[in-house]
Design a protein around this motif. Structure first.
Motif, PDB file in Angstrom:
ATOM      1  N   LYS A   1      49.338  45.316-102.810  1.00 33.98           N
ATOM      2  CA  LYS A   1      48.418  44.346-102.206  1.00 33.98           C
ATOM      3  C   LYS A   1      49.017  43.811-100.904  1.00 33.98           C
ATOM      4  CE  LYS A   1      45.403  40.524-103.604  1.00 33.98           C
ATOM      5  NZ  LYS A   1      44.153  41.083-103.091  1.00 33.98           N
TER       6      LYS A   1
ATOM      7  N   GLU B   1      36.646  51.853-103.936  1.00 33.84           N
ATOM      8  CA  GLU B   1      36.394  50.469-104.343  1.00 33.84           C
ATOM      9  C   GLU B   1      35.620  49.752-103.240  1.00 33.84           C
ATOM     10  OE1 GLU B   1      40.190  48.375-104.794  1.00 33.84           O
ATOM     11  OE2 GLU B   1      41.046  49.640-103.221  1.00 33.84           O
TER      12      GLU B   1
ATOM     13  N   LEU C   1      43.264  49.120-105.534  1.00 30.07           N
ATOM     14  CA  LEU C   1      44.041  47.981-106.011  1.00 30.07           C
ATOM     15  C   LEU C   1      43.775  47.810-107.508  1.00 30.07           C
ATOM     16  CD1 LEU C   1      45.896  45.626-105.047  1.00 30.07           C
ATOM     17  CD2 LEU C   1      43.866  44.204-105.228  1.00 30.07           C
TER      18      LEU C   1
ATOM     19  N   ILE D   1      43.142  42.413-111.101  1.00 24.93           N
ATOM     20  CA  ILE D   1      43.457  41.589-112.271  1.00 24.93           C
ATOM     21  C   ILE D   1      42.158  41.303-113.029  1.00 24.93           C
ATOM     22  CG2 ILE D   1      44.431  39.362-113.011  1.00 24.93           C
ATOM     23  CD1 ILE D   1      46.451  41.424-111.751  1.00 24.93           C
ATOM     24  N   THR D   2      41.074  41.088-112.276  1.00 28.59           N
ATOM     25  CA  THR D   2      39.777  40.843-112.909  1.00 28.59           C
ATOM     26  C   THR D   2      39.293  42.119-113.601  1.00 28.59           C
ATOM     27  OG1 THR D   2      39.412  39.505-110.934  1.00 28.59           O
ATOM     28  CG2 THR D   2      37.566  39.694-112.473  1.00 28.59           C
TER      29      THR D   2
HETATM   30  N1  PMP Z   1      40.238  45.791-104.528  1.00 27.02           N
HETATM   31  C1  PMP Z   1      40.534  45.252-103.335  1.00 27.02           C
HETATM   32  C2  PMP Z   1      40.658  46.151-102.153  1.00 27.02           C
HETATM   33  C3  PMP Z   1      40.704  43.865-103.206  1.00 27.02           C
HETATM   34  O1  PMP Z   1      41.003  43.325-101.998  1.00 27.02           O
HETATM   35  C4  PMP Z   1      40.520  43.043-104.339  1.00 27.02           C
HETATM   36  C5  PMP Z   1      40.635  41.546-104.243  1.00 27.02           C
HETATM   37  N2  PMP Z   1      41.851  41.090-103.766  1.00 27.02           N
HETATM   38  C6  PMP Z   1      40.217  43.643-105.570  1.00 27.02           C
HETATM   39  C7  PMP Z   1      40.087  45.024-105.622  1.00 27.02           C
HETATM   40  C8  PMP Z   1      40.040  42.844-106.819  1.00 27.02           C
HETATM   41  O2  PMP Z   1      41.285  42.432-107.341  1.00 27.02           O
HETATM   42  P1  PMP Z   1      41.418  41.092-108.200  1.00 27.02           P
HETATM   43  O3  PMP Z   1      40.479  41.234-109.357  1.00 27.02           O
HETATM   44  O4  PMP Z   1      42.831  41.083-108.628  1.00 27.02           O
HETATM   45  O5  PMP Z   1      41.051  39.963-107.292  1.00 27.02           O
END
Ligand code: PMP
Length: 285
Positions: A149, A181, A205, A208-209
């Motif tokens: 990230k 994504e 990525l 977490i959700t």
């Molecule tokens: N993919 C990308 C590219 C993102 O930027 C994010 C949000 N930060 C997510 C997926 C979702 O991740 P999370 O559920 O951890 O916020």
């Protein structure tokens, strides 16, 4: 109202928080970040974000060890000092300021720069829950380690601008014909009752959700398939949705101008949002 932010051990008014122009975050985007949402003054999925932060740090060989108690205390102090009821806490960690510009990583004794700040947002009553989001698809032109990230968010910004220019809400990115994504979220389709989302790898990525939602979906006996799906499959899906820390579960009703199902937010997304929020609020700290 000016925020109180955190910078390397100090709580400061935002106007007094300064980072060097030689900071590698500024010069090389040599930095990672996390976003944790706050509901009712409490942190959602704090542990998951802290664990992923350590993973990003380790993948990049940064000199930083996550101390869960210390990090939790900083998050809580920011919530309190800013009277934050609902919104996000951003954490940005860079490899620091070695004093000169050099591609080579600095010595391990260079102190990393740690910044945290709050942002107020209406997360629960986001109006898009009722209408659903419209997305376009764009080629994924990010680097190949999207599982880390990092703050290299220029292409996601460009993708959001393409979406805006097309009059829609967001962009889903594709590579070799398959969706990776969303610009800042994980992407899902539903076909014949089955939830389909891309498998984990370097291409996306590890949300977490996403992890929480898939766990809840499986325990609610919903069928989940983790595999790459094509742009064509997305356009022909019965319904679709995204997940992220700040949107939770958000319905998608249109892909590249094609309405999905009856063009209204789907029932699977609505059910998952409800389960996710119920469970996450129970575990909020
Ligand atoms: N993919 C990308 C590219 C993102 O930027 C994010 C949000 N930060 C997510 C997926 C979702 O991740 P999370 O559920 O951890 O916020």
């Amino acid at each position: 109202m000016s925020r109180i932010v955190y910078l390397n051990g100090e709580y400061l008014p935002e106007a007094d928080a300064h980072v060097s122009i030689f900071d590698r975050g500024f010069l090389f985007a040599d930095a990672v970040y996390e976003v944790t949402s706050v509901l009712g003054g409490k942190l959602i999925a704090f542990d998951g974000h802290a664990v992923r932060l350590q993973r990003s740090v380790d993948e990049l060989g940064m000199n930083y060890k996550v101390d869960m108690d210390e990090l939790l205390d900083i998050h809580r102090q920011l919530v309190e000092r800013n009277s934050l009821e609902e919104g996000m806490i951003y954490l940005q960690l860079t490899r620091g300021n070695p004093g000169d510009r050099d591609f080579v990583y600095p010595a391990q004794d260079t102190t990393p720069t740690l910044v945290l700040f709050t942002q107020t947002a209406n997360l629960l009553n986001n109006p898009k829950i009722n209408t659903g989001m419209k997305v376009i698809t764009v080629e994924d032109q990010r680097w190949a380690r999207r599982d880390i990230k990092t703050t290299q968010l220029l292409f996601p910004s460009m993708a959001k601008m393409m979406a805006k220019a097309a009059g829609v809400d967001d962009a889903w990115m594709f590579e070799d014909g398959a969706i990776t994504e969303g610009s800042s979220n994980n992407a899902y389709i539903v076909k014949d009752g089955k939830i389909i989302t891309r498998h984990l790898g370097n291409e996306i990525l590890h949300g977490i959700t996403r992890a929480a939602v898939l766990k809840f979906a499986k325990s609610a006996q919903m069928e989940v398939e983790e595999r790459a799906f094509t742009v064509e499959e997305a356009k022909n899906a019965d319904e679709a949705f995204i997940t992220s820390a700040s949107t939770f579960v958000m319905p998608v009703v249109e892909v590249d101008g094609q309405a999905l199902g009856d063009g209204k937010p789907g029932s699977v997304a609505a059910r998952l949002r409800e389960i996710y929020l119920d469970e996450s609020l129970k575990q909020a700290i």
